[in-house]
Motif scaffolding. Structure first.
Motif, mmCIF file in Angstrom:
data_model
loop_
_atom_site.group_PDB
_atom_site.id
_atom_site.type_symbol
_atom_site.label_atom_id
_atom_site.label_comp_id
_atom_site.label_asym_id
_atom_site.label_seq_id
_atom_site.Cartn_x
_atom_site.Cartn_y
_atom_site.Cartn_z
ATOM 1 N N PRO A 66 8.827 -26.681 1.126
ATOM 2 C CA PRO A 66 9.338 -25.511 1.858
ATOM 3 C C PRO A 66 8.331 -24.362 1.930
ATOM 4 N N ALA A 67 7.649 -24.071 0.823
ATOM 5 C CA ALA A 67 6.657 -22.994 0.829
ATOM 6 C C ALA A 67 5.487 -23.341 1.735
ATOM 7 N N MET A 68 5.089 -24.602 1.732
ATOM 8 C CA MET A 68 3.967 -25.022 2.569
ATOM 9 C C MET A 68 4.329 -24.936 4.050
ATOM 10 N N LEU A 69 5.511 -25.430 4.414
ATOM 11 C CA LEU A 69 5.920 -25.426 5.814
ATOM 12 C C LEU A 69 6.102 -24.000 6.326
ATOM 13 N N PHE A 70 6.726 -23.145 5.506
ATOM 14 C CA PHE A 70 6.863 -21.752 5.946
ATOM 15 C C PHE A 70 5.496 -21.089 6.041
ATOM 16 N N GLY A 71 4.589 -21.427 5.116
ATOM 17 C CA GLY A 71 3.251 -20.867 5.172
ATOM 18 C C GLY A 71 2.552 -21.206 6.479
ATOM 19 N N MET A 72 2.758 -22.414 6.975
ATOM 20 C CA MET A 72 2.177 -22.793 8.264
ATOM 21 C C MET A 72 2.702 -21.905 9.382
ATOM 22 N N TYR A 73 4.020 -21.683 9.378
ATOM 23 C CA TYR A 73 4.608 -20.817 10.407
ATOM 24 C C TYR A 73 4.088 -19.389 10.275
ATOM 25 N N ASN A 74 3.987 -18.892 9.050
ATOM 26 C CA ASN A 74 3.566 -17.505 8.851
ATOM 27 C C ASN A 74 2.123 -17.284 9.272
ATOM 28 N N ILE A 75 1.286 -18.303 9.121
ATOM 29 C CA ILE A 75 -0.103 -18.178 9.601
ATOM 30 C C ILE A 75 -0.108 -17.914 11.101
ATOM 31 N N GLY A 76 0.671 -18.694 11.851
ATOM 32 C CA GLY A 76 0.760 -18.483 13.293
ATOM 33 C C GLY A 76 1.408 -17.154 13.644
ATOM 34 N N TYR A 77 2.416 -16.775 12.867
ATOM 35 C CA TYR A 77 3.109 -15.506 13.109
ATOM 36 C C TYR A 77 2.151 -14.331 12.928
ATOM 37 N N GLN A 78 1.384 -14.333 11.848
ATOM 38 C CA GLN A 78 0.448 -13.238 11.603
ATOM 39 C C GLN A 78 -0.665 -13.214 12.640
ATOM 40 N N ASN A 79 -1.064 -14.382 13.142
ATOM 41 C CA ASN A 79 -2.066 -14.429 14.202
ATOM 42 C C ASN A 79 -1.538 -13.774 15.475
ATOM 43 N N ALA A 80 -0.259 -14.058 15.796
ATOM 44 C CA ALA A 80 0.344 -13.453 16.982
ATOM 45 C C ALA A 80 0.484 -11.944 16.823
ATOM 46 N N VAL A 81 0.848 -11.501 15.621
ATOM 47 C CA VAL A 81 0.948 -10.061 15.361
ATOM 48 C C VAL A 81 -0.418 -9.395 15.505
ATOM 49 N N ALA A 82 -1.442 -10.023 14.957
ATOM 50 C CA ALA A 82 -2.794 -9.459 15.017
ATOM 51 C C ALA A 82 -3.281 -9.321 16.457
ATOM 52 N N ALA A 83 -2.905 -10.275 17.305
ATOM 53 C CA ALA A 83 -3.334 -10.250 18.699
ATOM 54 C C ALA A 83 -2.421 -9.403 19.579
ATOM 55 N N GLY A 84 -1.304 -8.913 19.014
ATOM 56 C CA GLY A 84 -0.353 -8.155 19.812
ATOM 57 C C GLY A 84 0.385 -9.005 20.812
ATOM 58 N N LYS A 85 0.529 -10.310 20.521
ATOM 59 C CA LYS A 85 1.155 -11.248 21.453
ATOM 60 C C LYS A 85 2.413 -11.879 20.865
ATOM 61 N N LEU A 86 3.064 -11.202 19.916
ATOM 62 C CA LEU A 86 4.222 -11.794 19.256
ATOM 63 C C LEU A 86 5.333 -12.120 20.242
ATOM 64 N N ALA A 87 5.525 -11.278 21.248
ATOM 65 C CA ALA A 87 6.589 -11.516 22.224
ATOM 66 C C ALA A 87 6.338 -12.773 23.047
ATOM 67 N N GLU A 88 5.079 -13.149 23.221
ATOM 68 C CA GLU A 88 4.745 -14.323 24.020
ATOM 69 C C GLU A 88 4.708 -15.607 23.191
#
Length: 394
Positions: A66-88
């Motif tokens: 569970p921690a590993m799978l959520f970590g994968m999602y959070n990596i992508g989530y933080q990348n989207a936040v950093a790029a300002g593209k979370l809505a997309e």
């Protein structure tokens, strides 16, 4: 059954005199990983159980999923936040991006670590030890996503050779190998383990993800506290795990699922786990009352690697205290030390790694004191009983 029959069929090739005898340890490693060993003790007193160390390690890996799978999602989530593209961004897109970012690190960890263990076993003519099955996945989960693969390979080699094999292999090591790998990275390559630029994968990977602005930085909540800045994450984000941090350490919910699995299967000690939280919470309350901590005590518990360390690291049966009373002391020591390091050393806001390694060092002494105290108490009790019997006879 066909796989079992096939393994039995090729077994003679790996026995003494077989053409593949040099790789006997490799064969035994795969065979005993897939099936319960077919050998039994021929003499002496033995205890036979339905679960062996490989099964224990397998359950720990399952608890880490569970921690590993959520970590994968959070990596992508933080990348989207950093790029300002979370809505997309889409859920699957963010997960696949994180999967692509984490997978190479897991592969490097296992290839290097197991490669060294296989070579070591072949050289010594021994069976392959199964301890790295857990360390191989723990190490990628406790490092930043931006850690270079070659640095990770060096850390894995250090952890396996210096942290385990030199002590005699699995079950003989004094310190947790995964934490030794992180300590090696922290002290040898501090720029890859600290700062505000290492927690987010800001570049597209295999055509996935978003390009963040040049020079983008994002501090962890603990990093913001160390810089005396307001914490940008909400308490809900801290619990869910949608914050920057090491790849598998951010989600309290995912870690809690793993804790339930470990406790339900009886693999981890609830005494050790609970005492870490009690010790850390108590010390955080003390600092909060003294005005030395800028955040509530409960945020110390959910931030950084505290929960991950308490559940998966402090409970390591090899490097933790083994006496029942000692587990309370050992866990409390880790919790207290973690918060003390965080509050008293702003330059290193994450104290869990050093606290657990410190606890590992004192675990044998704690057990010795507990056993010696029990022996002394029983000796005094025996003298009292014998004295009472002597008086009664007179």
């Amino acid at each position: 059954m066909s796989l079992r029959n096939y393994l039995d069929k090729i077994r003679p090739n790996f026995e003494e005199g077989g053409k593949l005898h040099a790789f006997r340890s490799v064969y035994d490693g795969f065979d005993t990983f897939l099936y319960v060993p077919h050998t039994t003790s021929k003499s002496g007193v033995s205890i036979h159980d339905a679960i062996d160390s490989k099964r224990i390690m397998s359950f720990v890996v399952i608890a880490l999923l569970p921690a590993m799978l959520f970590g994968m999602y959070n990596i992508g989530y933080q990348n989207a936040v950093a790029a300002g593209k979370l809505a997309e961004a889409t859920f699957m897109g963010m997960f696949l991006y994180g999967f692509a970012a984490m997978l190479p690190k897991i592969l490097v960890s296992y290839i290097v670590g197991l490669g060294i263990e296989f070579a070591w076993a072949q050289y010594k003519g021994e069976e392959i030890q199964e301890g790295y099955l857990v360390s191989g996945i723990l190490i990628p989960l406790i490092i930043p996503v931006s850690t270079p693969l070659w640095i990770l390979a060096l850390a894995v080699a250090f952890a396996v050779v210096i942290g385990k094999e030199i002590f005699g292999g699995t079950g003989m090591n004094v310190f947790n190998p995964a934490l030794l790998a992180r300590a090696f990275l922290f002290f040898s390559y501090p720029s890859s383990m600290t700062g505000d630029t290492i927690w987010v994968a800001t570049e597209p990977i295999l055509g996935m993800g978003f390009k963040a602005p040049d020079g983008y930085t994002m501090a962890t909540p603990l990093g913001e506290i160390a810089q005396h800045a307001d914490v940008s994450a909400s308490f809900n984000d801290m619990i869910i795990g949608l914050i920057p941090g090491s790849m598998g350490e951010t989600s309290v919910i995912a870690i809690a699922i793993g804790a339930v699995i470990l406790l339900w299967t009886g693999i981890a000690s609830w005494k050790t786990m609970l005492s870490v939280f009690l010790g850390g919470g108590l010390m955080a309350v003390v600092f909060e009352q003294l005005g030395m901590s800028s955040i509530p005590w409960y945020e110390h518990i959910v931030l950084g690697g505290f929960c991950f360390g308490a559940v998966f690291m402090a409970t390591d049966p090899v490097t933790s205290a083994r006496t029942e009373s000692g587990k309370w002391v050992y866990g409390a020591l880790i919790g207290i030390m973690a918060v003390v390091v965080r509050v008293m050393n702003p330059g290193y806001p994450e104290g869990m790694m050093l606290a657990i390694l410190f606890g590992n060092m004192f675990a044998p002494l704690i057990d010795y004191c507990v056993v010696d105290r029990n022996i002394s108490r029983r000796s005094k009790r025996g003298k009292t009983v014998r004295g009472a019997q002597k008086n009664a006879n007179q």
